[in-house]
Design an enzyme around this catalytic site. Structure first.
Site, PDB file in Angstrom:
ATOM      1  CB  THR A   4      10.060   1.294   2.135  1.00 32.79           C
ATOM      2  OG1 THR A   4       8.764   1.347   2.895  1.00 32.79           O
ATOM      3  CG2 THR A   4       9.842   2.196   0.793  1.00 32.79           C
ATOM      4  CE1 TYR A  42       9.318  -1.923  10.978  1.00 31.51           C
ATOM      5  CE2 TYR A  42      11.210  -2.443   9.661  1.00 31.51           C
ATOM      6  CZ  TYR A  42       9.938  -2.086   9.675  1.00 31.51           C
ATOM      7  OH  TYR A  42       9.466  -2.000   8.559  1.00 31.51           O
ATOM      8  CE  LYS A  55       8.899   1.640  10.243  1.00 28.23           C
ATOM      9  NZ  LYS A  55       9.446   1.133   9.048  1.00 28.23           N
ATOM     10  CB  VAL A  88       9.754   5.174   9.587  1.00 25.21           C
ATOM     11  CG1 VAL A  88      10.638   4.614   8.586  1.00 25.21           C
ATOM     12  CG2 VAL A  88      10.346   5.367  11.102  1.00 25.21           C
TER      13      VAL A  88
END
Length: 310
Positions: A50, A138, A166, A210
């Site tokens: 993002t 991640y 994540k 998240v």
């Protein structure tokens, strides 16, 4: 090295506010950080997907780390994305994160070369050995190409400096498998990426999310988390439903691979939090797309205000 850092709650993947010349907009950065902190978030994750990290220069990344840590001033934990195709650049970002006072670093697999799970595990071990801060894994195969398999995650979790993962696969089976594997290991943090799965993930043992939309509407996500923590699943579902509607209306406005980023950055602009400028090769909505998007935004904004007032 420390493995005591815990991941829990709503940790927005911060958008990177840019000026028209694509340099960092520090004024807007401060505005956004204060906005999400006032909204009750439990941390912030910079230089993720993002945050358009792969589209930013190393200079801007380092500036963003420095300014974020300065502005946050220990009010919430700061997680720094260090994903890169070059190990040296990842280590440089990790060093800057340490020097400026961040709390943890986050790394997805290098996203260009083909990598086996064996080589990927060795890569992450090397990275964890050389990072002073705790490392969160991640997995985002839609962008990084190479997934982190359940077996690789389980093996890496035994490293004293790898403290969580994540999950941005969007795969329910993978999410459920992670929750089963780490059910007896609560110290290994699990966070969900896709906000559409926030409540589902917490029901199976994830510690939070998240969530990109928390850049604009942090309270919606924080309320969902808090009601779940308090055992009020009906109220948690009510806020999850709002998150789903926000996602459906604003992130899929156009049939485009980067519709999510276009929509989120336009939301930031309409909320007077930043100028809404994307880093090349990303581009904002066309003028016609903006007109129809603004109508959707106004409708969603009114619904969210009503929900928060109830």
């Amino acid at each position: 090295m420390s493995n005591k850092f815990s991941f829990r709650g709503i940790i927005p993947p911060l958008v990177t506010p840019l000026l028209p010349d694509f340099t960092l907009d520090v004024f807007s950065l401060e505005k956004i950080l204060n906005h999400i902190i006032e909204g009750g978030v439990h941390g912030v994750f910079i230089l993720g997907t993002t945050g358009e990290s792969p589209s930013l220069s190393q200079k801007i990344k380092i500036q963003l780390i420095r300014e974020t840590c300065r502005i946050v001033d220990d009010r919430i934990p700061v997680l720094v994305g260090i994903t890169d195709c070059a190990l040296g650049d990842s280590l440089e970002l990790a060093e800057m994160a340490t020097n400026y006072g961040a709390n943890a670093v986050v790394a997805a697999p290098p996203f260009y070369m083909n990598i086996s799970q064996t080589d990927l595990e060795l890569y992450f071990r090397d990275l964890a050995n050389r990072c002073e801060l705790p490392l969160m894994l991640y997995t985002i195969p839609s962008h990084a190409k190479t997934p982190i398999s359940i077996e690789t995650a389980k093996s890496l979790s035994k490293h004293p400096n790898i403290v969580g993962l994540k999950d941005s696969t969007g795969n329910m089976d993978y999410m459920n498998s992670l929750s089963e594997v780490f059910a007896d290991h609560p110290d290994f943090g699990l966070l969900i990426g896709p906000e559409e799965r926030l409540l589902d993930s917490m029901k199976v043992g994830f510690q939070g999310g998240v969530s990109g939309g928390a850049n604009v509407y942090p309270q919606i996500y924080v309320k969902c988390f808090e009601y779940f923590e308090d055992g009020d699943l009906d109220k948690a579902q009510e806020f999850q439903n709002m998150i789903l509607e926000l996602s459906a209306e604003l992130y899929s406005h156009v049939d485009h691979p980067s519709s999510y980023l276009k929509g989120l950055k336009e939301c930031m602009k309409l909320s007077h939090l930043s100028g809404g400028i994307l880093s090349p090769p990303q581009r904002p909505f066309s003028d016609d797309e903006k007109l129809t998007f603004h109508k959707k935004f106004d409708k969603i904004k009114a619904k969210i205000q009503k929900l928060l007032e109830e």
